[in-house]
Design a protein around this motif. Sequence first.
Motif, short mmCIF file in Angstrom:
data_model
loop_
_atom_site.label_atom_id
_atom_site.label_comp_id
_atom_site.label_asym_id
_atom_site.label_seq_id
_atom_site.Cartn_x
_atom_site.Cartn_y
_atom_site.Cartn_z
N PHE A 14 5.97 -7.12 -4.19
CA PHE A 14 5.56 -5.95 -3.40
C PHE A 14 5.26 -6.37 -1.96
N LEU A 15 4.48 -7.42 -1.80
CA LEU A 15 4.12 -7.90 -0.46
C LEU A 15 5.35 -8.42 0.28
N ALA A 16 6.24 -9.10 -0.42
CA ALA A 16 7.48 -9.59 0.20
C ALA A 16 8.36 -8.42 0.63
N ALA A 17 8.41 -7.37 -0.17
CA ALA A 17 9.22 -6.21 0.17
C ALA A 17 8.68 -5.50 1.42
N LEU A 18 7.36 -5.40 1.53
CA LEU A 18 6.76 -4.82 2.74
C LEU A 18 7.10 -5.67 3.96
N ALA A 19 6.98 -6.97 3.84
CA ALA A 19 7.30 -7.87 4.95
C ALA A 19 8.77 -7.74 5.34
N ALA A 20 9.65 -7.59 4.36
CA ALA A 20 11.08 -7.48 4.63
C ALA A 20 11.45 -6.20 5.38
N THR A 21 10.57 -5.22 5.34
CA THR A 21 10.83 -3.97 6.07
C THR A 21 10.18 -3.98 7.44
N GLY A 22 9.68 -5.13 7.85
CA GLY A 22 9.12 -5.26 9.20
C GLY A 22 7.62 -5.13 9.29
N PHE A 35 -1.88 -2.29 6.07
CA PHE A 35 -1.02 -2.63 7.20
C PHE A 35 -1.00 -1.50 8.22
N THR A 36 -0.52 -1.83 9.41
CA THR A 36 -0.36 -0.85 10.47
C THR A 36 0.95 -0.10 10.25
N TYR A 37 0.90 1.20 10.46
CA TYR A 37 2.07 2.04 10.25
C TYR A 37 2.22 2.97 11.45
N ARG A 38 3.40 3.01 12.02
CA ARG A 38 3.68 3.95 13.11
C ARG A 38 4.31 5.20 12.50
N VAL A 39 3.62 6.33 12.64
CA VAL A 39 4.09 7.59 12.10
C VAL A 39 5.35 7.99 12.88
N GLU A 40 6.41 8.29 12.16
CA GLU A 40 7.70 8.59 12.79
C GLU A 40 7.96 10.07 12.99
N VAL A 41 7.35 10.92 12.19
CA VAL A 41 7.66 12.35 12.22
C VAL A 41 6.38 13.16 12.09
N ARG A 103 14.28 2.17 -6.73
CA ARG A 103 12.97 1.51 -6.85
C ARG A 103 12.83 0.42 -5.80
N SER A 104 12.87 0.84 -4.53
CA SER A 104 12.80 -0.13 -3.44
C SER A 104 11.68 0.24 -2.47
N MET A 105 11.28 -0.72 -1.66
CA MET A 105 10.27 -0.44 -0.64
C MET A 105 10.83 0.54 0.38
N ARG A 106 12.11 0.42 0.71
CA ARG A 106 12.71 1.38 1.65
C ARG A 106 12.62 2.80 1.12
N ALA A 107 12.82 2.98 -0.19
CA ALA A 107 12.70 4.31 -0.78
C ALA A 107 11.25 4.80 -0.69
N TYR A 108 10.30 3.90 -0.93
CA TYR A 108 8.90 4.32 -0.83
C TYR A 108 8.53 4.67 0.61
N LEU A 109 9.03 3.93 1.57
CA LEU A 109 8.77 4.26 2.97
C LEU A 109 9.40 5.59 3.36
N ARG A 110 10.56 5.91 2.79
CA ARG A 110 11.15 7.26 3.01
C ARG A 110 10.22 8.32 2.45
N HIS A 111 9.64 8.06 1.31
CA HIS A 111 8.66 8.97 0.71
C HIS A 111 7.49 9.20 1.67
#
Length: 119
Positions: A14-22, A35-41, A103-111
């Motif tokens: 989980f932590l590696a997947a977050l790191a892989a998304t920047g 973690f810090t998150y920049r709201v996109e929308v 079941r990916s971190m990218r999918a969760y970030l889209r959520h």
Amino acid sequence: MTTVQQPTVGAAGFLAALAATGHDDVTQQGELAVFTYRVEVGRHAGDEIKLALAIPPDWPVSPPPGPHVSPRLGHPDGAVHASPLGAEWEYWSRPAQNWVTDRSMRAYLRHLRTLFARS
């Protein structure tokens, strides 16, 4: 030559997947990744906030149940609760939809983006 594989399951995955998304500023606080998150929308687009996600022990079989958000932003759909992280945090009870299809971190970030689009 030895190839080092990044972990893909459990807390380390989980932590590696977050790191892989920047998200390279992730800290672990107990069972949460913060973690810090920049709201996109949405109306908070461009704002930098803090997010905390519960780390599923069986990642990626299960997604995090929903984000902890700081500062408290509220959500128009309700289901906002107190967070164990303190008064400046709130928990949005929003499970990821269609998790079995991606079941990916990218999918969760889209959520997460869909949640902020409505906030």
